[in-house]
Design a protein around this motif. Structure first.
Motif, PDB file in Angstrom:
ATOM      1  N   ARG A   1       0.822  -1.213   0.000  1.00 45.79           N
ATOM      2  CA  ARG A   1       0.000   0.000   0.000  1.00 45.79           C
ATOM      3  C   ARG A   1       0.859   1.267   0.000  1.00 45.79           C
ATOM      4  O   ARG A   1       0.501   2.269  -0.627  1.00 45.79           O
ATOM      5  CB  ARG A   1      -0.937  -0.016   1.209  1.00 45.79           C
ATOM      6  CG  ARG A   1      -1.986  -1.112   1.148  1.00 45.79           C
ATOM      7  CD  ARG A   1      -2.693  -1.269   2.477  1.00 45.79           C
ATOM      8  NE  ARG A   1      -1.784  -1.673   3.540  1.00 45.79           N
ATOM      9  CZ  ARG A   1      -2.154  -1.923   4.795  1.00 45.79           C
ATOM     10  NH1 ARG A   1      -3.440  -1.804   5.139  1.00 45.79           N
ATOM     11  NH2 ARG A   1      -1.267  -2.289   5.703  1.00 45.79           N
TER      12      ARG A   1
ATOM     13  N   GLN B   1       2.233   1.623  -3.501  1.00 47.25           N
ATOM     14  CA  GLN B   1       1.181   2.097  -4.392  1.00 47.25           C
ATOM     15  C   GLN B   1       0.894   3.585  -4.164  1.00 47.25           C
ATOM     16  O   GLN B   1       0.671   4.339  -5.117  1.00 47.25           O
ATOM     17  CB  GLN B   1      -0.094   1.280  -4.174  1.00 47.25           C
ATOM     18  CG  GLN B   1       0.004  -0.160  -4.670  1.00 47.25           C
ATOM     19  CD  GLN B   1      -1.241  -0.968  -4.354  1.00 47.25           C
ATOM     20  OE1 GLN B   1      -1.920  -0.725  -3.358  1.00 47.25           O
ATOM     21  NE2 GLN B   1      -1.546  -1.948  -5.210  1.00 47.25           N
ATOM     22  N   ALA B   2       0.923   3.998  -2.908  1.00 43.82           N
ATOM     23  CA  ALA B   2       0.679   5.407  -2.588  1.00 43.82           C
ATOM     24  C   ALA B   2       1.744   6.302  -3.223  1.00 43.82           C
ATOM     25  O   ALA B   2       1.430   7.360  -3.795  1.00 43.82           O
ATOM     26  CB  ALA B   2       0.652   5.604  -1.069  1.00 43.82           C
TER      27      ALA B   2
ATOM     28  N   LYS C   1      -6.148   9.709  -3.208  1.00 47.32           N
ATOM     29  CA  LYS C   1      -6.101   8.256  -3.042  1.00 47.32           C
ATOM     30  C   LYS C   1      -4.765   7.828  -2.440  1.00 47.32           C
ATOM     31  O   LYS C   1      -4.703   6.901  -1.626  1.00 47.32           O
ATOM     32  CB  LYS C   1      -6.317   7.555  -4.386  1.00 47.32           C
ATOM     33  CG  LYS C   1      -7.776   7.502  -4.825  1.00 47.32           C
ATOM     34  CD  LYS C   1      -7.947   6.621  -6.050  1.00 47.32           C
ATOM     35  CE  LYS C   1      -9.412   6.556  -6.456  1.00 47.32           C
ATOM     36  NZ  LYS C   1      -9.614   5.715  -7.672  1.00 47.32           N
TER      37      LYS C   1
ATOM     38  N   LEU D   1      -4.313   5.690   1.038  1.00 44.03           N
ATOM     39  CA  LEU D   1      -3.548   4.434   1.106  1.00 44.03           C
ATOM     40  C   LEU D   1      -2.500   4.505   2.207  1.00 44.03           C
ATOM     41  O   LEU D   1      -2.287   3.537   2.951  1.00 44.03           O
ATOM     42  CB  LEU D   1      -2.872   4.149  -0.236  1.00 44.03           C
ATOM     43  CG  LEU D   1      -3.701   3.405  -1.280  1.00 44.03           C
ATOM     44  CD1 LEU D   1      -2.972   3.400  -2.621  1.00 44.03           C
ATOM     45  CD2 LEU D   1      -3.968   1.969  -0.836  1.00 44.03           C
TER      46      LEU D   1
ATOM     47  N   GLU E   1      -4.200   4.116   5.508  1.00 43.93           N
ATOM     48  CA  GLU E   1      -4.606   2.720   5.676  1.00 43.93           C
ATOM     49  C   GLU E   1      -3.421   1.844   6.075  1.00 43.93           C
ATOM     50  O   GLU E   1      -3.563   0.887   6.849  1.00 43.93           O
ATOM     51  CB  GLU E   1      -5.202   2.224   4.347  1.00 43.93           C
ATOM     52  CG  GLU E   1      -5.764   0.806   4.395  1.00 43.93           C
ATOM     53  CD  GLU E   1      -6.254   0.359   3.024  1.00 43.93           C
ATOM     54  OE1 GLU E   1      -5.978  -0.804   2.648  1.00 43.93           O
ATOM     55  OE2 GLU E   1      -6.892   1.168   2.324  1.00 43.93           O
TER      56      GLU E   1
END
Length: 509
Positions: free
Chosen positions: A294, A297-298, A344, A348, A351
């Motif tokens: 994550r 990806q962020a 987004k 992420l 999260e």
């Protein structure tokens, strides 16, 4: 450097000849005829090779001087990226993919007169795959279990496992044919079978090649009599040498921001072609916080690739979403998998347990694209609360030690030059510290077939995994920026493999 251009030398010699003729009392009723086409070439490179044998060291500059000029392989890779016969005129692969039988050309000699035959080919491959091999692509030959030479024209490779990429790999600079008697000295005095012979190396300045008058392939004989590779690191000096005529060509011009300075130059043309240079910011996937997908990806979603290209390479480049270029077979555009989206990216991070971001260091090799890209990324990461410190790192020695060997890094940025090298994510060890059994299985599957369509389907699956997993931040493919004389023909505009193939280069009259 005391350098006189060929053109000025020719004019000087012409004046001398005319003066001598007049002083001898010869009647000259007309001007000298139009100059014949030039047969020499002064070609610039940013990086001087560390040696001249591509089978013992990895830097691409080695092959850019000697591959396809001095040295040749059983097969070669043409300017479209396709495999073509070379010292092997044909080959057959057994149904089980374990036996490769090559028919070799006859009458081929190395530059020192030693014959090229099956015994020489076996020597070259045994040297590349042997226990003491230092070949930078030794893995290419790992599946060769044994080699037979039934006669001088026949070479048989017996494999321990199917290797679908073998023929392609045999076209690489690391797979060139070297001779038993001269191989040991190829680093400083390269002796191959190619259209040019090595003449001299003035370290820190130039390498000179001359035409091989005894070249076996008469249809592809060199049209140039002499080629001088000049090594000039400073972009401003590169541009000045081109504009003055001191250099005829710079096939890989190092400064995109200076390309517009050639506008209006009537003698020179500029070309923007394709390369395999994939600029990626690799993360240490075994280290927090980069061990969390994550987070990776962020960071990817925090990056606007086009803005990176604009800031790092004057807008010249192609965005990529995986470790694959649009030139390569089986390419799939993955830039939409994790598109630029600051909100987004922040979600992420939260999260993953980093609502306030984190701090890390990028080791940036001191090559123009790297610190420029890093500075743009630094500002983008700040938008999602992540602080990236930039640590300049000398390349190659310090970078190789810290990143490749010691894995002492958080993130780095480098342009990967090898064609179709998506398999680096399955290599163990490799600096990403990435582990994914599903990806490894796909790389194994690629080698289990020699069928291009089947391989391309597997490569597409592999790109999908990397785009989702982001073991590295995929940024852009660097273009091939070429600047050369308008009358010079035959230089490759695209670069499916790092090279300066000169056999087809000539001057227009």
């Amino acid at each position: 450097m005391n350098k006189v251009s060929f053109a000025s030398s020719a004019r000087f010699i012409s004046r001398l000849s005319l003066g001598a003729a007049l002083s001898a009392g010869l009647m000259m009723t007309a001007m000298t005829p139009a100059e014949a086409a030039k047969t020499t070439l002064n070609l610039g490179m940013s990086v001087e090779p560390t040696g001249l044998d591509p089978t013992i060291a990895a830097p691409v500059a080695i092959g850019q001087v000697t591959w396809q000029n001095v040295f040749e392989g059983l097969v070669t890779i043409d300017q479209t990226g396709k495999v073509q016969p070379q010292l092997a005129k044909s080959w057959e692969i057994s149904a089980d993919g374990l036996t490769y039988t090559f028919k070799l050309r006859t009458g081929v000699k190395f530059h020192d007169g030693e014959a090229f035959d099956a015994a020489a080919a076996k020597f070259a491959l045994d040297r590349a795959r042997g226990a003491n091999s230092v070949n930078p692509q030794k893995r290419f030959f790992a599946s060769i279990a044994s080699i037979e030479t039934p006669d001088a024209e026949t070479l048989v490779l017996h494999l321990s496992a199917p290797t679908g990429s073998l023929i392609y790999w045999l076209g690489w600079p690391a797979s060139i044919m070297v001779a038993p008697k001269s191989a040991e000295n190829d680093k400083v005095t390269p002796i191959g079978t190619g259209p040019f012979k090595f003449a001299s190396w003035m370290k820190g300045d130039r390498v000179e090649l001359v035409r091989n008058g005894d070249y076996w392939n008469k249809e592809a004989s060199a049209k140039l009599d002499k080629v001088t590779f000049r090594f000039i690191a400073d972009p401003q000096a590169q541009a000045a040498a081109l504009k003055s005529g001191d250099l005829d060509a710079f096939p890989e011009f190092a400064a995109p921001e200076l390309m517009s300075s050639f506008d209006g130059e009537t003698r020179l043309i500029t070309k923007v072609g394709n390369t395999e240079l994939k600029v990626v910011a690799g993360m240490n996937n075994a280290k927090k916080p980069f061990d969390d997908k994550r987070v990776r990806q962020a960071l990817m979603m925090a990056i606007d690739r086009q803005t990176v290209i604009d800031g790092a390479w004057s807008g010249l480049g192609t965005p990529i979403g995986s470790h694959y270029t649009p030139n390569d077979p089986g390419y799939k555009d993955m830039t939409g998998v994790l598109p630029y989206d600051v909100e987004k990216a922040k979600a992420l991070l939260a999260e993953a347990g980093y609502p306030n971001g984190f701090t890390f260091t990028i080791k940036s090799p001191q090559m123009a694209y790297a610190p420029r890209s890093a500075q743009v990324m630094q500002a983008m990461f700040a938008e999602i609360g992540v602080t990236m410190n930039i640590e300049p790192t000398e390349f190659p020695a310090k970078w190789v030690q810290d990143v490749m060997k010691d894995r002492n890094f958080d993130m780095t940025i480098v342009a990967h030059a090898e064609p179709l090298d998506i398999d680096i994510y399955a290599r163990d060890p490799y600096y990403f510290n990435y582990r994914n059994p599903a990806f490894d299985a796909l790389m194994k599957k690629v080698q289990e077939t020699a069928d291009p369509a089947a391989q391309n389907a597997v490569y597409r699956e592999a790109q999908e995994i990397l785009a989702e997993d982001v073991p590295a931040l995929y940024l852009f493919v660097m273009p091939k920026l070429g600047v050369w004389d308008r009358k010079l023909k035959g230089l490759w505009e695209n670069e499916p493999i790092p090279s300066n193939v000169l056999s087809g280069v000539y001057w227009e009259e």
